[in-house]
Scaffold this active site. Structure first.
Site, PDB file in Angstrom:
ATOM      1  CD  GLU A 105     -16.767 -36.928  -6.651  1.00 42.24           C
ATOM      2  OE1 GLU A 105     -15.666 -36.744  -6.095  1.00 42.24           O
ATOM      3  OE2 GLU A 105     -17.066 -36.401  -7.734  1.00 42.24           O
ATOM      4  CD  GLU A 125     -15.993 -32.137  -4.123  1.00 43.47           C
ATOM      5  OE1 GLU A 125     -16.969 -31.722  -3.441  1.00 43.47           O
ATOM      6  OE2 GLU A 125     -15.794 -33.340  -4.346  1.00 43.47           O
TER       7      GLU A 125
HETATM    8  N1  3HC Z   1      -6.816 -33.866   1.729  1.00 47.17           N
HETATM    9  C1  3HC Z   1      -5.636 -33.751   2.366  1.00 47.17           C
HETATM   10  N2  3HC Z   1      -5.531 -33.476   3.680  1.00 47.17           N
HETATM   11  C2  3HC Z   1      -6.666 -33.332   4.367  1.00 47.17           C
HETATM   12  C3  3HC Z   1      -7.931 -33.446   3.773  1.00 47.17           C
HETATM   13  C4  3HC Z   1      -7.988 -33.735   2.385  1.00 47.17           C
HETATM   14  N3  3HC Z   1      -9.149 -33.888   1.736  1.00 47.17           N
HETATM   15  N4  3HC Z   1      -8.874 -33.226   4.702  1.00 47.17           N
HETATM   16  C5  3HC Z   1      -8.217 -33.007   5.853  1.00 47.17           C
HETATM   17  N5  3HC Z   1      -6.892 -33.061   5.659  1.00 47.17           N
HETATM   18  C6  3HC Z   1      -5.828 -32.922   6.661  1.00 47.17           C
HETATM   19  C7  3HC Z   1      -5.748 -31.515   7.223  1.00 47.17           C
HETATM   20  O1  3HC Z   1      -4.910 -30.709   6.436  1.00 47.17           O
HETATM   21  C8  3HC Z   1      -5.170 -31.767   8.593  1.00 47.17           C
HETATM   22  O2  3HC Z   1      -3.794 -31.986   8.411  1.00 47.17           O
HETATM   23  P1  3HC Z   1      -2.769 -31.565   9.578  1.00 47.17           P
HETATM   24  O3  3HC Z   1      -3.152 -32.367  10.771  1.00 47.17           O
HETATM   25  O4  3HC Z   1      -1.440 -31.882   8.996  1.00 47.17           O
HETATM   26  O5  3HC Z   1      -3.002 -30.094   9.785  1.00 47.17           O
HETATM   27  C9  3HC Z   1      -5.777 -33.118   8.988  1.00 47.17           C
HETATM   28  O6  3HC Z   1      -6.207 -33.731   7.769  1.00 47.17           O
HETATM   29  C10 3HC Z   1      -6.985 -33.012   9.903  1.00 47.17           C
HETATM   30  O7  3HC Z   1      -7.904 -32.084   9.332  1.00 47.17           O
HETATM   31  P2  3HC Z   1      -8.706 -31.019  10.228  1.00 47.17           P
HETATM   32  O8  3HC Z   1      -7.746 -30.359  11.161  1.00 47.17           O
HETATM   33  O9  3HC Z   1      -9.475 -30.184   9.294  1.00 47.17           O
HETATM   34  O10 3HC Z   1      -9.632 -31.989  11.064  1.00 47.17           O
HETATM   35  P3  3HC Z   1     -11.138 -31.777  11.531  1.00 47.17           P
HETATM   36  O11 3HC Z   1     -11.496 -32.984  12.306  1.00 47.17           O
HETATM   37  O12 3HC Z   1     -11.312 -30.436  12.140  1.00 47.17           O
HETATM   38  O13 3HC Z   1     -12.012 -31.768  10.185  1.00 47.17           O
HETATM   39  C11 3HC Z   1     -12.739 -32.544   8.035  1.00 47.17           C
HETATM   40  C12 3HC Z   1     -12.101 -32.922   9.406  1.00 47.17           C
HETATM   41  C13 3HC Z   1     -14.182 -32.096   8.238  1.00 47.17           C
HETATM   42  C14 3HC Z   1     -12.683 -33.770   7.177  1.00 47.17           C
HETATM   43  C15 3HC Z   1     -11.924 -31.374   7.409  1.00 47.17           C
HETATM   44  O14 3HC Z   1     -10.558 -31.725   7.423  1.00 47.17           O
HETATM   45  C16 3HC Z   1     -12.285 -31.065   5.990  1.00 47.17           C
HETATM   46  O15 3HC Z   1     -13.251 -30.373   5.752  1.00 47.17           O
HETATM   47  N6  3HC Z   1     -11.489 -31.576   5.046  1.00 47.17           N
HETATM   48  C17 3HC Z   1     -11.648 -31.239   3.632  1.00 47.17           C
HETATM   49  C18 3HC Z   1     -12.815 -31.959   3.017  1.00 47.17           C
HETATM   50  C19 3HC Z   1     -12.902 -31.617   1.561  1.00 47.17           C
HETATM   51  O16 3HC Z   1     -12.856 -30.475   1.159  1.00 47.17           O
HETATM   52  N7  3HC Z   1     -13.048 -32.650   0.731  1.00 47.17           N
HETATM   53  C20 3HC Z   1     -13.109 -32.474  -0.684  1.00 47.17           C
HETATM   54  C21 3HC Z   1     -11.730 -32.557  -1.249  1.00 47.17           C
HETATM   55  S1  3HC Z   1     -11.699 -32.206  -2.956  1.00 47.17           S
HETATM   56  C22 3HC Z   1     -12.249 -33.620  -3.693  1.00 47.17           C
HETATM   57  O17 3HC Z   1     -12.600 -34.532  -3.031  1.00 47.17           O
HETATM   58  C23 3HC Z   1     -12.247 -33.596  -5.181  1.00 47.17           C
HETATM   59  C24 3HC Z   1     -12.989 -34.741  -5.753  1.00 47.17           C
HETATM   60  O18 3HC Z   1     -14.304 -34.359  -6.074  1.00 47.17           O
HETATM   61  C25 3HC Z   1     -12.332 -35.251  -7.012  1.00 47.17           C
END
Ligand code: 3HC
Ligand code: NAI
Length: 692
Positions: A105, A125
């Site tokens: 976004e 999401e």
């Molecule tokens: N918010 C907070 N923490 C996050 C995060 C996020 N969006 N994404 C990842 N983290 C944290 C994880 O909890 C983890 O923390 P830790 O080391 O303390 O356990 C650390 O970052 C590393 O994450 P991964 O172990 O998952 O690392 P990978 O390299 O395997 O994966 C990734 C990276 C593909 C980015 C994966 O973390 C992921 O899918 N993250 C979530 C992405 C997501 O769902 N984004 C949408 C969020 S909701 C949103 O954006 C709402 C908006 O529309 C208003």
């Protein structure tokens, strides 16, 4: 400006860099930093355009999910995105890694977007029970069209840069260094006086879809979104993008985002997101514990599990030697692996080259001597303690010192198996779930003497296999199968009480389980569970305990493999059989069990309460480390609906008082053998909803 966002200039191009490791999540301080950098950019007369780029391994991976249990703090993300779009000079997003959710976004607020070819784009999401709540539901349909935008948001699946370019999410793919390339691209745009593109000012092409499009779309996703709320809110937002002026539709998006965020479903999904990441963290396993190097893997037994496990390691790039005691079994196992890879090629999930290289790394053998140089051996022979002990004695004699000796047993005592070796420190359970090459879970079973570096290696292996490893301790059935026992016990007692197997299954599927308990038994084989329960030393002296399983096995109804079990099978099609109800009625009469009227609500309540009670016992005994681990196991190993958070989160969300009241009702009816809740239930079910 805070240190999470920096402002610099390269000639006439400003470079705004977000540096909030590990994934540049858009938390409050980062949002503030971006706003301040934008103000500096607006005031910087020597900057003609800006590049928005991220340090580290990825562009922003979304909003900071750990902030979602509190009200949003200003500036909330939609305002930041709007501020970028309102910038008086051109802003270019420079993208690498995974640009997800709020990150995408943010990029859509920019006037232009360039990316490296390896970048991935998505709106995950939905996997958190949310909708893109920072104008994604409004900007994406304007750029990519209504249907493509909906598909991206409803599936939650990422796309690659080439696909993103096709649907106009990005304008340019950059070769080589991203910062250099993006600055060059921005300079070119300035030189060419390319018109600033503000997506919010574009209109949605409503002529591209038929008038009944949204009704049909809702029908199309009805099944996959059963019981869930976020999918419908996404459709409503996109519908609003077509029907309402931008600002009005954006307000609706904001309201619906808040509604989703506060929902129990989203809390459940966020709980699982963090629980899955926490699962790999083990209190007595510091970062200083080194892992052992695994260069070569051996798998013993080429049956259902052995061949699936071999595929997991082949897929992840390891050479694998697959050892069988029997020529026919070996040929069948290798053929099953080849066929599975072949199907993956046909479905486009694997290239022909990858298929060949996997098969080239596989050695089938009838000779244990071939495992001498393996660094990891995974045993997957029959579930029989005597056979397992024979195999482990052989492994002990043949394997090199330091090799990890793992068993895939689903129930047996790992310590007893380890005791036949001279190196119990090197022995561990790696309990894969069937089909091993598909299911994302491994229960890592820590024996009493397992060395910490063996555990650390197993956890690292799970990550490399792209699976979730949860650490558990030894007991009959570990966490997954142990908790499954009361679940099937109650399902079968309800059959004796007059509920048809298909009614029980249907109630659970409608509630959200991937399959009902009876269909699961039919799929796995009733004989497998019958043997499994037969080997259980603590089996209760209760004649009604899993009685249906015994009776159906005695009648040769072993499930899908014999064409009949709780159901009859026409191919894979399950057809209810009145004969099963008749058998149940006879058995019930013999046991003095009276028929009762059982509601769907009771079916769900009895089965889920039985899980929560056993889960609390498992935690009391230290078999699982955390309630969240149990939830992760059930969501990833048993098709428990993710949006209900797993058995322990679900019990917490139903509320302790109701769980205890249900347990008290059942205790009154069935006695206190199964239904006395452990005192710890409150502690184990009421999970905190925040990351900490
Ligand atoms: N918010 C907070 N923490 C996050 C995060 C996020 N969006 N994404 C990842 N983290 C944290 C994880 O909890 C983890 O923390 P830790 O080391 O303390 O356990 C650390 O970052 C590393 O994450 P991964 O172990 O998952 O690392 P990978 O390299 O395997 O994966 C990734 C990276 C593909 C980015 C994966 O973390 C992921 O899918 N993250 C979530 C992405 C997501 O769902 N984004 C949408 C969020 S909701 C949103 O954006 C709402 C908006 O529309 C208003
Ligand atoms: P299976 O019966 O399909 O395969 C076992 C294989 O081991 C057979 O091919 C047999 O020939 C071979 N074998 C037997 N003794 C051997 C020996 N001494 N040396 C080499 N090979 C030998 O059994 P399955 O279902 O694959 O189960 C294997 C293990 O995995 C069991 O411990 C089981 O509990 C566990 N498991 C099974 C699951 C399932 O759903 N099938 C799920 C999770 C674990």
């Amino acid at each position: 400006m805070n240190n999470l966002v920096t402002y610099a200039r390269d000639g006439g191009i400003a470079v705004i860099t977000i540096d909030n490791p590990p994934v540049n999540a858009l938390g409050h301080a980062t949002r503030l930093g971006i706003c301040e950098a934008l103000e500096q950019f607006a005031a910087d007369h020597d900057a003609q355009a800006a590049v928005l780029i991220c340090a580290g391994r990825t562009f922003c991976a979304g909003a900071d999910i750990s902030e979602f249990n509190a009200p949003p703090e200003d500036p909330w993300l939609p305002a930041v995105v709007q501020k970028i779009e309102d910038a008086p000079k051109r802003v270019v997003a420079a993208i690498h890694g995974t640009v997800l959710g709020g990150g995408l976004e943010l990029a859509l607020g920019c006037h232009f977007r360039c990316a490296v070819a390896s970048a991935k784009f998505g709106f995950p999401e939905i996997t958190l029970g949310l909708l893109p709540g920072a104008s994604g539901t409004q900007r994406l349909p304007r750029l990519a069209g209504i249907e493509k935008a909906l598909d991206l948001m409803i599936s939650g699946k990422p796309m690659d840069a080439a696909q993103a370019r096709q649907i106009h999410i990005i304008d340019e793919i950059v070769e080589g260094d991203l910062r250099r390339g993006a600055i060059g691209y921005a300079s070119r745009i300035v030189a060419e006086r390319a018109p600033v593109r503000r997506i919010s000012k574009m209109s949605v092409d409503r002529t591209a879809v038929p008038p009944d499009f949204f009704d049909r779309y809702r029908e199309r996703i009805a099944r996959q979104s059963r019981n869930q709320i976020a999918q419908e809110q996404i459709v409503r937002c996109v519908e609003a993008a077509v029907q309402l002026p931008y600002r009005q539709a954006l307000k609706l998006e904001g309201r619906l985002f808040e509604k989703c965020k506060k929902s129990v479903q989203s809390r459940a999904l966020r709980h699982l997101f963090f629980a899955e990441r926490e699962a790999g963290k083990v209190p007595d396993l510091g970062r200083e514990v080194a892992t052992r190097e695994i260069r070569k893997v051996a798998v013993i037994g080429a049956g259902t599990m052995g061949s699936g496990i071999a595929m997991c390691f082949l897929n992840a790039g390891w050479p694998v030697v697959l050892v069988e005691s029997d020529r026919v079994g070996l040929d069948r196992g290798v053929a099953a692996i080849r066929k599975n890879f072949e199907t993956a090629v046909q479905k486009g999930r694997m290239s022909r080259d990858e298929h060949e290289s996997c098969m080239n790394r596989l050695i089938g053998s009838l000779d244990y001597a071939d495992i001498g140089d393996a660094d990891l051996v995974v045993e997957a022979v029959f579930e029989d303690m005597k056979v397992k002990k024979q195999v482990f004695a052989k492994l002990d004699a043949l394997c090199r010192p330091g090799a990890i000796l793992a068993t895939n047993t689903s129930t047996l005592d790992v310590d007893e198996i380890a005791a036949v070796t001279s190196r119990p420190r090197d022995v561990i359970g790696l309990h894969f779930f069937a089909p091993a090459n598909v299911m994302p879970l491994i229960e890592i079973v820590r024996g009493g003497k397992t060395a910490t570096d063996v555990i650390a290696t197993a956890l690292a292996l799970a990550r490399r296999l792209r699976k979730i490893g949860t650490l558990v301790r030894v007991c009959f059935g570990f966490v997954a199968n142990r908790m499954f026992i009361p679940y099937i016990r109650e399902a079968q007692l309800m059959i004796l009480e007059g509920a048809a197997p298909e009614r029980i299954d249907q109630a659970m599927v409608e509630w959200g389980m991937a399959m009902g308990p009876n269909a699961v038994l039919d799929l796995s084989g009733l004989d497998v569970f019958h043997r499994f329960l037969g080997a259980w030393k603590d089996r209760p002296h209760d004649p009604s305990f899993c009685r249906m399983l015994t009776v159906l096995c005695e009648r040769g109804r072993l499930g899908q493999k014999t064409g009949a079990g709780f159901y009859n099978y026409d191919g894979r099609n399950a057809v209810p059989d009145p004969e099963v109800a008749a058998v149940a009625a006879r058995e019930a009469a013999a046991l003095g069990i009276r028929p009762r009227r059982i509601t769907d609500r009771e079916i769900v309540r009895r089965l889920t309460v039985s899980l929560a009670l056993e889960g609390a016992r498992v935690l009391d005994e230290g078999i699982a480390l955390r309630s969240g681990d149990i939830d992760v196991i059930f969501a990833n190993g048993f098709g428990f609906p993710r949006y209900r958070g797993g058995p322990m989160f679900y019990a917490g969300s139903v509320g302790l008082a109701r769980i205890e009241a249900a347990a008290a009702r059942y205790r009154k009816r069935y006695g206190d053998r199964y239904w006395t809740p452990p005192e710890s239930l409150a502690r184990h079910t009421l999970r905190p909803l925040t990351k900490s």
